[in-house]
Structures are given as C-alpha cells and as structure tokens.
Design a protein around this motif. Structure first.
Motif, PDB file in Angstrom:
ATOM      1  N   TYR A   1      12.002  46.989  52.730  1.00  0.00           N
ATOM      2  CA  TYR A   1      13.316  47.459  52.294  1.00  0.00           C
ATOM      3  C   TYR A   1      14.296  46.303  52.128  1.00  0.00           C
ATOM      4  O   TYR A   1      15.086  46.274  51.183  1.00  0.00           O
TER       5      TYR A   1
ATOM      6  N   TYR B   1      21.450  44.120  53.404  1.00  0.00           N
ATOM      7  CA  TYR B   1      20.644  44.908  54.327  1.00  0.00           C
ATOM      8  C   TYR B   1      21.326  44.928  55.697  1.00  0.00           C
ATOM      9  O   TYR B   1      22.222  44.125  55.988  1.00  0.00           O
TER      10      TYR B   1
ATOM     11  N   SER C   1      18.523  54.199  48.918  1.00  0.00           N
ATOM     12  CA  SER C   1      17.741  53.797  47.746  1.00  0.00           C
ATOM     13  C   SER C   1      18.538  54.017  46.464  1.00  0.00           C
ATOM     14  O   SER C   1      19.479  54.823  46.418  1.00  0.00           O
ATOM     15  N   ARG C   2      18.138  53.325  45.420  1.00  0.00           N
ATOM     16  CA  ARG C   2      18.785  53.495  44.116  1.00  0.00           C
ATOM     17  C   ARG C   2      18.647  54.933  43.604  1.00  0.00           C
ATOM     18  O   ARG C   2      19.628  55.509  43.113  1.00  0.00           O
TER      19      ARG C   2
ATOM     20  N   TYR D   1      18.851  49.672  47.946  1.00  0.00           N
ATOM     21  CA  TYR D   1      17.545  49.060  47.705  1.00  0.00           C
ATOM     22  C   TYR D   1      16.789  49.847  46.640  1.00  0.00           C
ATOM     23  O   TYR D   1      17.120  50.997  46.343  1.00  0.00           O
ATOM     24  N   HIS D   2      15.763  49.221  46.092  1.00  0.00           N
ATOM     25  CA  HIS D   2      14.927  49.907  45.105  1.00  0.00           C
ATOM     26  C   HIS D   2      13.524  49.324  45.158  1.00  0.00           C
ATOM     27  O   HIS D   2      13.299  48.192  44.717  1.00  0.00           O
ATOM     28  N   CYS D   3      12.594  50.089  45.730  1.00  0.00           N
ATOM     29  CA  CYS D   3      11.200  49.653  45.829  1.00  0.00           C
ATOM     30  C   CYS D   3      10.360  50.085  44.631  1.00  0.00           C
ATOM     31  O   CYS D   3       9.212  49.685  44.513  1.00  0.00           O
TER      32      CYS D   3
ATOM     33  N   ASP E   1      11.215  55.109  48.201  1.00  0.00           N
ATOM     34  CA  ASP E   1      12.613  55.258  47.777  1.00  0.00           C
ATOM     35  C   ASP E   1      13.199  56.601  48.192  1.00  0.00           C
ATOM     36  O   ASP E   1      13.848  57.293  47.412  1.00  0.00           O
TER      37      ASP E   1
ATOM     38  N   ARG F   1      14.534  63.800  51.324  1.00  0.00           N
ATOM     39  CA  ARG F   1      15.247  62.596  51.746  1.00  0.00           C
ATOM     40  C   ARG F   1      15.120  62.484  53.268  1.00  0.00           C
ATOM     41  O   ARG F   1      15.081  63.499  53.972  1.00  0.00           O
TER      42      ARG F   1
END
Length: 206
Positions: free
Chosen positions: A79, A88, A102-103, A130-132, A138, A61
């Motif tokens: 993001y 954001y 991130s999620r 967020y979730h990419c 992520d 992380r």
C-alpha cells in the motif's frame, strides 16, 4: 495480486481471509524470534458497513487497522508503494483519525485529500490515496489499528492476522514450517466463540 505481497500471511486455520481470522496478539513476539523472520506486522480487518451514512455492500469495503510503528519498519509495503496522492500513514498518526483510501473508493465517494470520511461511526480525515490496480487490494480504508478495535469485535488481546516480512534470502517454505511447528496444537485464547484454533496445519499462507 499475490506477487505484489512478498511476505507470509499468518491466519487462523480455516479462515479464507483475514476478516474471518482471530489470533492472540501476543503471538507476534514468538513469531519475531523465529529464524528467517525480519518483521511481524499485526493487522485487524473488519468490514466497513456504513460509509457516509449509507450501507456499502457491493463492492465490499474494509477497514484495515495497521500497527503503524511496525508498518514503518517494513522494507516493502504494497500500500505504501502504491501511494499516488498525499502520503502514507506513519507512527505520528497513532491515535489520530487519519486515513489512507484507495483511488476506486475516493472516486466512488467523490473524495479528495483533506476531506472527511465517515465510516461505521468513525470520523476520518483522508491524508493519502493509493492505487494498486487490483480488485483484491483496492478495497481498504487504512487507519491506526486502535481505531479499528473500537468498531470490531476483537479485544485488546487479539488481531486478525500477522503479516510476516522475511529476512533477505530466507527460505519461505522453511520459515512457514517453523511458524506452523511453533503453534501446532496451541490453544487460541482470544475467546471468540466457535472460532477456536485447533492444530496449526494451514496456519501460514503465502
């Protein structure tokens, strides 16, 4: 993954990722003056070692320090576009402990909007998730860049890298060459021991 990030990442030569890159913060102004450059976003990345008081190594992380006023001017932010809950960060978050995570991080730590999150001595408040859907993207805990300076080894005169957003229709290769040429043989004065900058070949990665 790289198709999700349309701009250029300016890194120290030899650094495989921003985590290992150190560049003078003042170079942002020179890059911004070059043809084809729309915006320069300074970034600081550092590994998040202690999260909620426990070592976190796998999966890794990272604390991502964003220059929030500059980030708000980006036409596209991977993001920001991936926000699925909350919001954001924006310039009003400068100087605060607000964070976007991130999620996968939220699920792993069982965190929700409004919850507190302790990272390397920083007491953060989660304002967005967020979730990419990307293992490479992520991994970030996004906060004001000055917060990351407190826990990183970078001083006020340095950043990890610059994200360069191009003007519409700008030639990526030509812009990258212009940046390399501007800083070729330039001395990196961030004083980071063995991580000095030599010739700028490979400085710009797309």
């Amino acid at each position: 993954t790289f198709s999700k990030v349309p701009g250029l990442a300016v890194l120290q030569p030899g650094a495989p990722i921003p985590l290992f890159s150190h560049l003078p913060a003042a170079w942002a102004n020179e890059i911004a003056e070059l043809p084809g450059v729309h915006l320069v976003h300074p970034e600081i990345w550092t590994r998040a070692n202690l999260i909620e008081g426990k070592p976190r190594f796998n999966p890794p992380r990272f604390l991502f320090g964003s220059d929030l006023p500059q980030a708000s001017r980006l036409s596209y932010s991977v993001y920001r576009e991936a926000i699925e809950a909350g919001r954001y960060l924006n310039p009003t978050d400068c100087g605060t402990a607000h964070a976007v995570i991130s999620r996968p991080i939220a699920d792993q730590l069982q965190k929700n909007l409004g919850d507190r999150l302790s990272v390397d001595g920083l007491e953060l408040e989660i304002v967005g998730i967020y979730h990419c859907h990307s293992l490479l993207l992520d991994v970030a805990i996004i906060v004001d860049i000055d917060l990351v300076r407190r826990v990183s080894r970078l001083g006020d005169n340095a950043v990890s890298n610059f994200y360069v957003e191009l003007d519409p229709g700008a030639d990526r290769a030509a812009t990258a060459s212009s940046i390399r040429d501007r800083f070729r043989q330039r001395v990196n004065d961030t004083r980071q021991g063995s991580l000095g900058l030599g010739a700028a070949e490979g400085l710009v990665l797309s």
